[in-house]
Design a protein around this motif. Structure first.
Motif, PDB file in Angstrom:
ATOM      1  N   UNK A  93       8.036   8.272   5.214  1.00  0.00           N
ATOM      2  CA  UNK A  93       7.052   8.154   4.128  1.00  0.00           C
ATOM      3  C   UNK A  93       7.002   6.680   3.763  1.00  0.00           C
ATOM      4  N   UNK A  94       5.850   6.060   3.915  1.00  0.00           N
ATOM      5  CA  UNK A  94       5.676   4.633   3.666  1.00  0.00           C
ATOM      6  C   UNK A  94       4.680   4.451   2.524  1.00  0.00           C
ATOM      7  N   UNK A  95       5.069   3.691   1.504  1.00  0.00           N
ATOM      8  CA  UNK A  95       4.135   3.357   0.431  1.00  0.00           C
ATOM      9  C   UNK A  95       3.982   1.843   0.380  1.00  0.00           C
ATOM     10  N   UNK A  96       2.749   1.402   0.172  1.00  0.00           N
ATOM     11  CA  UNK A  96       2.470  -0.030   0.257  1.00  0.00           C
ATOM     12  C   UNK A  96       1.197  -0.347  -0.520  1.00  0.00           C
ATOM     13  N   UNK A  97       1.024  -1.606  -0.915  1.00  0.00           N
ATOM     14  CA  UNK A  97      -0.267  -1.995  -1.488  1.00  0.00           C
ATOM     15  C   UNK A  97      -1.390  -1.774  -0.478  1.00  0.00           C
ATOM     16  N   UNK A  98      -2.517  -1.312  -0.956  1.00  0.00           N
ATOM     17  CA  UNK A  98      -3.666  -1.159  -0.067  1.00  0.00           C
ATOM     18  C   UNK A  98      -4.046  -2.516   0.526  1.00  0.00           C
ATOM     19  N   UNK A  99      -4.064  -3.531  -0.307  1.00  0.00           N
ATOM     20  CA  UNK A  99      -4.291  -4.904   0.140  1.00  0.00           C
ATOM     21  C   UNK A  99      -2.927  -5.539   0.356  1.00  0.00           C
ATOM     22  N   UNK A 100      -2.501  -5.655   1.607  1.00  0.00           N
ATOM     23  CA  UNK A 100      -1.161  -6.154   1.899  1.00  0.00           C
ATOM     24  C   UNK A 100      -0.973  -7.611   1.493  1.00  0.00           C
ATOM     25  N   UNK A 101      -2.038  -8.321   1.198  1.00  0.00           N
ATOM     26  CA  UNK A 101      -1.890  -9.677   0.679  1.00  0.00           C
ATOM     27  C   UNK A 101      -1.295  -9.678  -0.730  1.00  0.00           C
ATOM     28  N   UNK A 102      -1.267  -8.514  -1.366  1.00  0.00           N
ATOM     29  CA  UNK A 102      -0.655  -8.394  -2.686  1.00  0.00           C
ATOM     30  C   UNK A 102       0.785  -7.901  -2.607  1.00  0.00           C
ATOM     31  N   UNK A 103       1.287  -7.729  -1.393  1.00  0.00           N
ATOM     32  CA  UNK A 103       2.665  -7.260  -1.212  1.00  0.00           C
ATOM     33  C   UNK A 103       3.655  -8.387  -1.459  1.00  0.00           C
ATOM     34  N   UNK A 104       4.786  -8.038  -2.010  1.00  0.00           N
ATOM     35  CA  UNK A 104       5.830  -9.028  -2.283  1.00  0.00           C
ATOM     36  C   UNK A 104       6.573  -9.455  -1.033  1.00  0.00           C
ATOM     37  N   UNK A 105       6.550  -8.612  -0.016  1.00  0.00           N
ATOM     38  CA  UNK A 105       7.324  -8.880   1.189  1.00  0.00           C
ATOM     39  C   UNK A 105       8.683  -8.222   1.184  1.00  0.00           C
ATOM     40  N   UNK A 106       9.039  -7.545   0.069  1.00  0.00           N
ATOM     41  CA  UNK A 106      10.346  -6.888   0.004  1.00  0.00           C
ATOM     42  C   UNK A 106      10.188  -5.414   0.355  1.00  0.00           C
ATOM     43  N   UNK A 107      11.004  -4.946   1.313  1.00  0.00           N
ATOM     44  CA  UNK A 107      10.965  -3.564   1.773  1.00  0.00           C
ATOM     45  C   UNK A 107      12.238  -2.833   1.351  1.00  0.00           C
ATOM     46  N   UNK A 108      12.072  -1.772   0.557  1.00  0.00           N
ATOM     47  CA  UNK A 108      13.165  -0.862   0.232  1.00  0.00           C
ATOM     48  C   UNK A 108      13.132   0.298   1.227  1.00  0.00           C
ATOM     49  N   UNK A 109      14.214   0.494   1.971  1.00  0.00           N
ATOM     50  CA  UNK A 109      14.310   1.673   2.830  1.00  0.00           C
ATOM     51  C   UNK A 109      15.286   2.627   2.159  1.00  0.00           C
TER      52      UNK A 109
END
Length: 709
Positions: A93-109
């Motif tokens: 299950x992956x959740x992410x900003x729709x616009x990945x340019x707004x992503x922080x770059x930090x991934x919690x697994x």
């Protein structure tokens, strides 16, 4: 991991044939990894200001059993397809900003707890973080059972092979226990709250044993009860309309998990004063370590890869700057086991996670031995305390095991993550935590490596309480004790929360990984500062006469679950907690007693991180409770905490013989209590253990409370 005589090359498993054939179409690199992802659904995720989407799917992968990154897995050579590879399917299950340019770059697994669904919290989504959750528990039972429609459902599972030799499933002994049950209806074989995942190889009860225990002490002394003859019970379901011998269970592994849990029917019914322990030959030995490797492969795919072998794009490719794996309780123990097994390096020798956060988890989950029960919580005869539980190389003279640590495999190749761990006191009293701090000899504080921070939240139960400033809880009845039908507590539930420390550590780990900013200094009770002591009333300094807390709870037969040095047999690697247990149930070689935190005159723990409710108490907050009735009556109520409120006035406490000062004697008035909360909150904030928003919220809640109004 197992005798060489057990190594075989069984044929391909039918339920993996489609995935294997598809993977063979593509030209695959030599190393094992995720070969294919399938997106089953995409939906918006609401609750935060940044538009997010949730992507559910499955990953298909393969493992080379001869690769040293995988050869640590028990029985892996017994699960190969015709080409010598081991294959799996797992959920994500992956959740992410729709616009990945707004992503922080930090991934919690995040590691699912017993297959549970979920995603990163709103606070993390407001930061633009990416959330990933995927399966790891490959026992195909309860919430980890593989659904008929694999594209449906929200729980997490791993489809892994079972161990076979020359195409025939291995068999071996498995045990299960039934407690606090009565009546003539059949009873299920459960571990924690899920079915024991292994089916009987035969329904012939002469091949099994069913014994009873009249009493078990916390320190492992057994009083045997009457034996039950083979013709007096059955692997069957029975009730008033289907009396003994009832309807035989379905023990065909091809039908699992639909034929779980296994049921036991007794001719004379169950006696609630007895514990029933069955040992039987089982047949469906899932290769559980494959699920651990599948979690690694999913993590490294989403971190590093652009697309799978079939061209399906990684939705977050190129946007991940830092990663952390995280788990709570059982899944936090998985984090520790994952690192111990060396799985934080993938087959291309890349570090998988920069950070790791095992939460309220002080052991390693049982997920790499044959017949292991990953749902176990360290009740009697359950695996999980074997081998090193500490982070620095340390000797284990009591169990005569070699020096080692959780970092023994990742240190030589520099793939150990930065680790933050935090616990409460329930882990001390019932989940056998303190050997992680002082080893099995219990005579010295084990130093922490520079890449580990430890935080102990004093006087709290497992995961913390609901918080707030309610002097008398509502309802005041005791909480349910976790575990397999364990019972309920005599004391009210402990309200002291972990919310505030979790909020601090969430940001601390992100900053440590992304910016290199070190977290606050570690805080936990130690032998050196004399805040960690023997587990008895005198050494703790626990006050006499606290209402509802008899001296008997502090006796070794009732208090502070110890670590047992079990003898699982010659095919089990006791340092690794891997291989094949043949002594079932295992004899207890030694009892390794626990240390516990020292307490103040109120019975509240000394040491650890500053916590507002403990510094401005409304009562005594306990990491333990007392079992009210049933087989465990009078013993620590597994891993749930308790609370004993102070009297409101001096007259009230004197009438009840309470040695602790009343609220009025401590604070004088409501305003006095609010001032105490304000001082505590400012202290915790100044020391880096309270965020400004939480500080202000706690002061406001105290002001609005009914305390001394």
């Amino acid at each position: 991991m197992h005798p060489k005589s057990l190594i075989g090359r069984p044929p391909r498993l039918p339920w993996l044939a489609a995935a294997a054939a598809a993977a063979a179409v593509a030209a695959a690199p030599a190393e094992a990894r995720v070969t294919r992802i399938v997106i089953d659904s995409v939906a918006p995720l609401t609750g935060q200001s940044i538009p997010y989407e949730q992507i559910r799917g499955r990953a298909f992968g393969e493992l080379d059993p001869n690769d040293p990154h995988n050869s640590v897995i028990t029985d892996i050579t017994l699960g190969t397809d015709a080409d010598g590879k081991v294959r799996y399917e797992t959920t994500f299950n992956l959740v992410k900003p729709v616009d990945m340019n707004r992503a922080s770059g930090f991934l919690w697994h995040d590691v699912p707890n017993r297959g549970g669904a979920g995603t990163i919290v709103v606070d993390e989504r407001e930061l633009g973080d990416i959330g990933l959750r995927s399966g790891w528990q490959a026992d195909n039972a309860g919430n980890t059972g593989i659904p008929a429609d694999r594209a449906a459902g929200i729980n997490h599972w791993v489809a892994a092979p079972i161990a076979k030799i020359d195409g025939v499933a291995v068999t071996g002994k498995v045990f299960a226990r039934i407690v606090n049950q009565s009546g003539t209806d059949s009873k299920p074989l459960m571990v924690q709250s899920n079915p024991v995942p292994y089916l009987p190889a035969t329904l012939d009860t002469t091949r099994a044993t069913l014994k009873t225990h009249a009493k078990e002490t916390v320190d492992g002394v057994i009083t045997e009860g009457p034996a039950i003859a083979a013709d007096a019970w059955a692997f069957a379901k029975c009730d008033a309309n289907h009396p003994f011998p009832g309807t035989p269970i379905d023990n065909n592994p091809a039908h699992a998990p639909g034929n779980l849990p296994v049921h036991i029917c007794l001719r004379d019914g169950f006696d609630p004063k007895l514990l029933y322990q069955v040992v039987y030959p089982a047949q469906n030995a899932y290769i559980l370590g494959v699920g651990m490797a599948a979690f690694r492969d999913v993590g490294t795919f989403f971190r590093y890869e652009t697309a799978d072998d079939f061209g399906t794009r990684n939705p977050i490719a190129g946007f991940v700057k830092g990663t952390a794996m995280r788990g709570v309780s059982q899944s936090g123990n998985m984090v520790r086991q994952f690192i111990f097994m060396g799985l934080n390096q993938d087959e291309r020798k890349r570090k998988v996670y920069d950070g790791a956060w095992p939460i309220i988890a002080g052991r390693r989950v049982a997920a790499n031995s044959r017949w292991a029960q990953p749902d176990g919580v360290l009740e009697l005869y359950q695996q999980g305390s074997e081998g090193p539980q500490w982070w620095a190389d340390w000797a284990d003279p009591v169990r005569k095991q070699p020096a080692g640590s959780i970092f023994s495999r990742c240190s030589p190749n520099d793939t150990c993550p930065k680790v933050i761990e935090h616990f409460g006191s329930a882990e001390v009293y019932a989940l056998k935590l303190t050997p992680e701090w002082i080893g099995t000899a219990g005579d010295a504080d084990i130093p922490l490596p520079g890449n580990v921070r430890r935080y102990y939240v004093p006087s709290t139960h497992h995961g913390g309480g609901a918080g707030g400033f309610a002097h008398i809880p509502a309802p005041p009845t005791g909480p349910t004790c976790p575990g397999n039908n364990f019972g309920s507590g005599t004391l009210a539930a402990n309200p002291v929360p972990h919310t505030e420390i979790t909020n601090v550590l969430r940001l601390a780990l992100r900053d440590w990984v992304l910016k290199g900013t070190p977290p606050p200094p570690s805080r936990w009770p130690t032998l050196t500062d004399k805040t960690l002591v023997d587990a008895n009333k005198a050494s703790m300094g626990f006050p006499s006469g606290v209402p509802g807390i008899p001296d008997s709870i502090f006796l070794p037969e009732n208090f502070a679950f110890p670590v047992f040095d079990y003898d699982w047999g010659p095919q089990f690697n006791h340092a690794e907690a891997s291989g094949v247990p043949t002594n079932v149930p295992p004899p207890i070689g030694k009892v390794i007693p626990m240390k516990v935190p020292k307490v103040d005159a109120d019975g509240n723990e000394i040491g650890g991180v500053p916590t507002v409710l403990v510094m401005a108490p409304l009562g005594t907050y306990l990491g333990f409770n007392i079992t009210a009735a049933g087989f465990h009556q009078g013993q620590v109520c597994n891993y749930v905490g308790g609370y004993v409120p102070f009297a409101r006035t001096r007259a009230e406490r004197m009438a009840g013989g309470d040695p602790r000062l009343s609220l009025e004697e401590r604070y004088g008035s409501h305003e006095g209590y609010v001032a105490a909360v304000r001082d505590a909150a400012e202290k915790a904030f100044a020391e880096g253990f309270l965020l400004p928003a939480d500080r202000d919220r706690l002061i406001r809640q105290a002001s609005e409370s009914a305390v001394l109004r």
